[in-house]
Design an enzyme around this catalytic site. Structure first.
Site, mmCIF file in Angstrom:
data_model
loop_
_atom_site.group_PDB
_atom_site.id
_atom_site.type_symbol
_atom_site.label_atom_id
_atom_site.label_comp_id
_atom_site.label_asym_id
_atom_site.label_seq_id
_atom_site.Cartn_x
_atom_site.Cartn_y
_atom_site.Cartn_z
ATOM 1 C CE LYS A 50 -3.770 -2.847 2.226
ATOM 2 N NZ LYS A 50 -4.222 -2.810 3.041
ATOM 3 C CD GLN A 94 -3.002 -4.394 6.970
ATOM 4 O OE1 GLN A 94 -3.446 -3.653 5.885
ATOM 5 N NE2 GLN A 94 -3.500 -5.251 6.025
ATOM 6 C CG ASP A 117 -9.152 0.487 4.950
ATOM 7 O OD1 ASP A 117 -9.047 0.228 3.516
ATOM 8 O OD2 ASP A 117 -8.705 -0.016 6.317
#
Ligand code: NAD
Length: 292
Positions: A50, A94, A117
């Site tokens: 990422k 994460q 997200d």
């Protein structure tokens, strides 16, 4: 029958990233904070991917690595600092988090305007009501793949079976498909007659994490198949990454299919970058408090 269309996420994600890079060059540099708690090897690989992707499109990654015994209070304080930092446009935590941390509580603590997200209940709620099509990255990536064949194949009125009902893939993907006026069935581990259900589907999207769950006797001729699964299996040549679909035997039945790897995986990262741009556009340039 013609050869199936191979929905190549590696190529499409590169195109999408190049488009985004051009767009972003017109704006101040956006910053994405990535928080990784602990030493999980796979999570480190994902976060590095990422960070690299951010750099490739001109986004400033702000990686934050916290030790595996970080307390919930410490993590929430770190998120609060980022929530209040005007130099940070997006925050990503994460997953999975170490077991002593409550993921729901942690994700809920992220300011929805920085929730790149789209895991915050506020953003998921807007997606469910159809007010917004801002969605978790894997779901957005899947829609980008389907959009790439829209001239030949349209979602409207199609029967879709989404196999897997997780909050990060199955459910949000179903919500996006519903917005396109497809008819959706969501299957999960207690679903009976998965084969019969799948045989009714014009589109099968599978996100379970079981190699060879979808076999050729479950796929209608001419269906589109999107394989989100990622499974490491042992072969004579060593370990191999495969999806949830028996790709070799299913592919010739389909109108279009994603391979694993190089299908949904690269699209997820590209969609994450697009999500950051979406947040910026919606919540910063509009100069208002409209969260939609
Ligand atoms: P999850 O474990 O949270 O959810 C799995 C879902 O599958 C559950 O809803 C469960 O009920 C259902 N399920 C389990 N067994 C089933 C069966 N036999 N029949 C039908 N449904 C069944 O998983 P997740 O986080 O959604 O991930 C699913 C898979 O997708 C994993 O392999 C994961 O690695 C992969 N994944 C890939 C990407 C990507 O970018 N390519 C992103 C996220 C997840």
């Amino acid at each position: 029958m013609n050869h199936p269309i191979l929905l190549n996420g590696s190529i499409l994600s590169q195109q999408k990233n190049e488009e985004l890079k051009k767009i972003l060059s017109n704006y101040p540099t956006l910053s994405l904070a990535t928080i990784l708690v602990g030493d999980d090897k796979a999570s480190h690989i994902y976060v590095q991917a990422k960070i690299k992707a951010c750099q490739s499109v001109g986004i400033n990654p702000v990686p934050i690595f916290l030790s595996k015994d970080t307390t919930e209070q410490e993590l929430l304080e770190q998120i609060e600092l980022l929530n209040n930092d005007p130099a940070i446009d997006g925050i990503l935590v994460q997953l999975p988090l170490p077991k002593h941390l409550d993921s729901y509580k942690v994700l809920e603590s992220i300011n929805p305007k920085k929730d790149v997200d789209c895991f915050h209940p506020f953003n998921m709620g807007n997606l469910s009501t159809g007010i917004s099509n801002f969605a978790p990255a894997t779901s957005t990536g899947i829609m980008m793949l389907l959009d790439s064949i829209k001239d030949q194949w349209s979602l409207e009125s199609k029967n879709v079976v989404v196999v897997g009902a997780s909050n990060i893939v199955g459910k949000p993907t179903a919500m996006l498909l519903l917005q396109k006026e497809a008819t959706i069935t969501i299957a999960h581990k207690k679903t009976k007659n998965l084969k019969e259900l799948c045989l009714t589907a014009d589109l099968i999207i599978v996100a379970v994490g079981k190699a060879n769950l979808i076999t050729k006797d479950m796929v209608k001729k001419g269906a589109v198949v999107i394989d989100v699964g990622m499974n490491r299996i042992q072969t004579e040549q060593g370990t191999k990454l495969v999806g949830d679909v028996d790709f070799e035997n299913v592919k010739d039945l389909t109108f279009a299919i994603t391979p694993v790897p190089k299908g949904v995986g690269p699209m997820t990262i590209s969609a994450l970058l697009h999500n950051l741009y979406f947040l910026y556009q919606h919540y910063h340039t509009k100069n208002n408090n409209d969260l939609r």
